[in-house]
Design a protein around this motif. Structure first.
Motif, mmCIF file in Angstrom:
data_model
loop_
_atom_site.group_PDB
_atom_site.id
_atom_site.type_symbol
_atom_site.label_atom_id
_atom_site.label_comp_id
_atom_site.label_asym_id
_atom_site.label_seq_id
_atom_site.Cartn_x
_atom_site.Cartn_y
_atom_site.Cartn_z
ATOM 1 N N THR A 167 0.828 -1.209 0.000
ATOM 2 C CA THR A 167 0.000 0.000 0.000
ATOM 3 C C THR A 167 0.860 1.256 0.000
ATOM 4 N N HIS A 168 2.161 1.069 0.182
ATOM 5 C CA HIS A 168 3.104 2.191 0.123
ATOM 6 C C HIS A 168 4.509 1.636 -0.138
ATOM 7 N N THR A 169 5.470 2.522 -0.413
ATOM 8 C CA THR A 169 6.836 2.048 -0.674
ATOM 9 C C THR A 169 7.667 2.012 0.615
ATOM 10 N N SER A 170 7.048 2.386 1.747
ATOM 11 C CA SER A 170 7.779 2.372 3.019
ATOM 12 C C SER A 170 8.355 1.008 3.414
ATOM 13 N N PRO A 171 7.732 -0.140 3.008
ATOM 14 C CA PRO A 171 8.350 -1.426 3.385
ATOM 15 C C PRO A 171 9.822 -1.521 2.963
ATOM 16 N N TYR A 193 -0.643 0.123 -4.257
ATOM 17 C CA TYR A 193 -2.026 -0.247 -4.591
ATOM 18 C C TYR A 193 -2.956 0.001 -3.405
ATOM 19 N N ARG A 194 -4.077 0.638 -3.682
ATOM 20 C CA ARG A 194 -5.093 0.797 -2.639
ATOM 21 C C ARG A 194 -6.475 0.702 -3.263
ATOM 22 N N CYS A 195 -7.381 0.097 -2.524
ATOM 23 C CA CYS A 195 -8.731 -0.099 -3.039
ATOM 24 C C CYS A 195 -9.507 1.212 -2.916
ATOM 25 N N HIS A 206 1.890 5.724 -7.945
ATOM 26 C CA HIS A 206 3.343 5.607 -7.753
ATOM 27 C C HIS A 206 3.822 6.444 -6.573
ATOM 28 N N GLN A 207 4.760 5.874 -5.828
ATOM 29 C CA GLN A 207 5.363 6.623 -4.723
ATOM 30 C C GLN A 207 6.884 6.555 -4.819
ATOM 31 N N VAL A 208 7.512 7.508 -4.150
ATOM 32 C CA VAL A 208 8.951 7.395 -3.913
ATOM 33 C C VAL A 208 9.147 7.511 -2.412
ATOM 34 N N GLU A 209 9.754 6.475 -1.842
ATOM 35 C CA GLU A 209 10.108 6.502 -0.436
ATOM 36 C C GLU A 209 11.564 6.937 -0.360
ATOM 37 N N GLY A 210 11.902 7.743 0.643
ATOM 38 C CA GLY A 210 13.305 8.106 0.794
ATOM 39 C C GLY A 210 13.670 7.983 2.262
ATOM 40 N N PHE A 249 5.492 4.945 11.874
ATOM 41 C CA PHE A 249 6.913 4.613 11.679
ATOM 42 C C PHE A 249 7.834 5.818 11.794
ATOM 43 N N THR A 250 7.285 6.989 12.116
ATOM 44 C CA THR A 250 8.147 8.162 12.326
ATOM 45 C C THR A 250 7.727 8.873 13.605
ATOM 46 N N GLU A 251 8.710 9.481 14.270
ATOM 47 C CA GLU A 251 8.417 10.240 15.481
ATOM 48 C C GLU A 251 9.516 11.271 15.721
ATOM 49 N N LEU A 280 3.884 15.835 0.718
ATOM 50 C CA LEU A 280 4.459 14.570 1.189
ATOM 51 C C LEU A 280 4.389 14.415 2.706
ATOM 52 N N GLY A 281 4.623 13.181 3.154
ATOM 53 C CA GLY A 281 4.684 12.867 4.577
ATOM 54 C C GLY A 281 6.121 12.533 4.921
ATOM 55 N N ALA A 282 6.518 12.849 6.165
ATOM 56 C CA ALA A 282 7.915 12.608 6.537
ATOM 57 C C ALA A 282 8.056 12.589 8.053
ATOM 58 N N GLY A 283 9.277 12.336 8.508
ATOM 59 C CA GLY A 283 9.535 12.383 9.945
ATOM 60 C C GLY A 283 10.859 11.741 10.265
ATOM 61 N N PHE A 303 15.980 10.045 8.993
ATOM 62 C CA PHE A 303 14.665 10.551 8.604
ATOM 63 C C PHE A 303 14.137 9.745 7.429
ATOM 64 N N ALA A 304 12.817 9.830 7.231
ATOM 65 C CA ALA A 304 12.184 9.146 6.097
ATOM 66 C C ALA A 304 11.119 10.069 5.545
ATOM 67 N N PHE A 305 10.825 9.881 4.264
ATOM 68 C CA PHE A 305 9.743 10.646 3.657
ATOM 69 C C PHE A 305 9.110 9.810 2.555
ATOM 70 N N GLY A 306 7.869 10.127 2.236
ATOM 71 C CA GLY A 306 7.204 9.395 1.162
ATOM 72 C C GLY A 306 6.363 10.368 0.366
ATOM 73 N N LEU A 307 6.487 10.295 -0.953
ATOM 74 C CA LEU A 307 5.685 11.221 -1.764
ATOM 75 C C LEU A 307 5.001 10.488 -2.907
#
Ligand code: DAH
Length: 336
Positions: A167-171, A193-195, A206-210, A249-251, A280-283, A303-307
């Motif tokens: 459901t995201h590229t964070s894995p 993929y999300r329903c 499409h996402q890019v996780e960093g 997964f972020t704090e 985007l989301g990040a932390g 740090f991590a981010f996802g867009l």
């Protein structure tokens, strides 16, 4: 011998003039100019000519041969152009040429390449992972245990109890961290993929996780990297703001907004009159995520981010319906 040469020249000239097609021309060449042809036969007799006459006759013979060869070439060219004219009969040579369509990259691929290019320029390595993922990497390794309310937000397509479409590229955070040791600087682009389906959601997008892990990484590093990204992706004057948020997964976690690219902060329909657009989301990576991959959270931080690529593409090009990207209407796609 001189007479013989001149006679041969006359005979050959007449024969050449009578040639009508290419096969006739080839017969001519073999008969007169070939190695076993009539001209060579006369030339072979040059040895019998007296010493005084030989230079003069030799010169004459060479001249005749040269003339015959050049007449032969001229006749060949004439026949070639005649053939072309015959082939062209009935063709309108003033018609414009046939259009050869060029393919080009899909706008989503273009933005994906641009986003990855910016992070690669900042030293991030690119990693790809599976679309069909396990519940463990998609959720548990990211501090989302069974029954966690965050799972509700993901509208997951399950293959069975333990396998799903990611459901995201964070894995990819967990997959890379369990294999490698810091320092790490990685982006993970790919399909998710999300329903869900409406004007801002498609079941596949499409996402890019960093993520970046090292010693003494702080929120300031995250801010620096994302500011560079926004300046390069949009405009160096685009304002950026960090809004407190929550991800398991972020704090701490944040959502990052940019000044509306349509109204430049004045307020419009696209930014719902707030002047800001969420991109985007990040932390900072939650110590819980580090523990699951065996990192010491006292020693390392990151740090991590996802867009979302479609979202960035919509903002950049001012498109209000995400489904346009996947209807494959060339009138839409060829504009980019
Ligand atoms: N995985 C989140 C999502 O798909 C996006 C995200 C948020 C990724 C915060 C992150 C992060 O790495 O730190 O909604």
């Amino acid at each position: 011998m001189e007479d013989e040469l001149l006679g041969l020249k006359n005979e050959a000239s007449t024969a050449l003039a009578a040639v009508e097609n290419k096969s006739g021309l080839e017969d001519f060449r073999v008969k007169y100019l070939g190695r076993k042809g009539l001209f060579s036969a006369v030339m072979r007799k040059l040895g019998q000519v007296s010493k005084e006459d030989r230079p003069r006759i030799g010169k004459l013979a060479n001249q005749i041969k040269k003339d015959l060869e050049s007449d032969f070439s001229a006749q060949l060219a004439a026949l070639d152009s005649q053939t072309l004219t015959t082939q062209m009969t009935g063709i309108d040579s003033t018609l414009p040429g046939r259009h050869v369509p060029f393919g080009k990259l899909h706008p989503v691929s273009q933005i994906m390449d641009e986003v990855c290019g910016i992070f690669e320029g900042l030293g991030f390595a690119v990693a790809e992972g599976p679309d069909v993922e396990t519940d463990f990497y998609n959720f548990e390794a990211l501090n989302i245990p069974p029954h966690h309310p965050a799972r509700d937000m993901h509208d997951t397509f399950y293959v069975d109890d333990k396998v799903l479409l990611r459901t995201h590229t964070s894995p990819m955070q967990a997959r890379i961290m369990e294999k490698e040791r810091p320092p790490l600087r990685v982006i993970a682009p790919g399909k998710v993929y999300r329903c869900d389906s409406d004007i801002t959601h498609t079941p596949m997008f499409h996402q890019v996780e960093g993520f970046l892990v090292d010693r003494k990484i702080s929120f300031a590093d995250l801010k620096g990297v994302l500011s560079v990204f926004v300046a390069k992706m949009f405009d160096s004057k685009t304002p950026i703001r960090f809004r407190p948020s929550f991800f398991p997964f972020t704090e701490p976690s944040a959502e990052i907004d940019i000044g509306c690219v349509i109204c430049h902060g004045k307020g419009c329909r696209v930014c719902k009159h707030t002047g800001w657009l969420e991109i985007l989301g990040a932390g900072l990576i939650d110590p819980e995520v580090f523990h699951r991959v065996g990192y010491d959270s006292e020693e390392f931080s990151g740090f991590a981010f996802g867009l979302g690529i479609e979202r960035i593409a919509m903002l950049k090009y001012g498109i209000n319906d995400i489904r346009l990207y996947y209807e494959n209407d060339l009138r839409f796609l060829t504009q980019f």
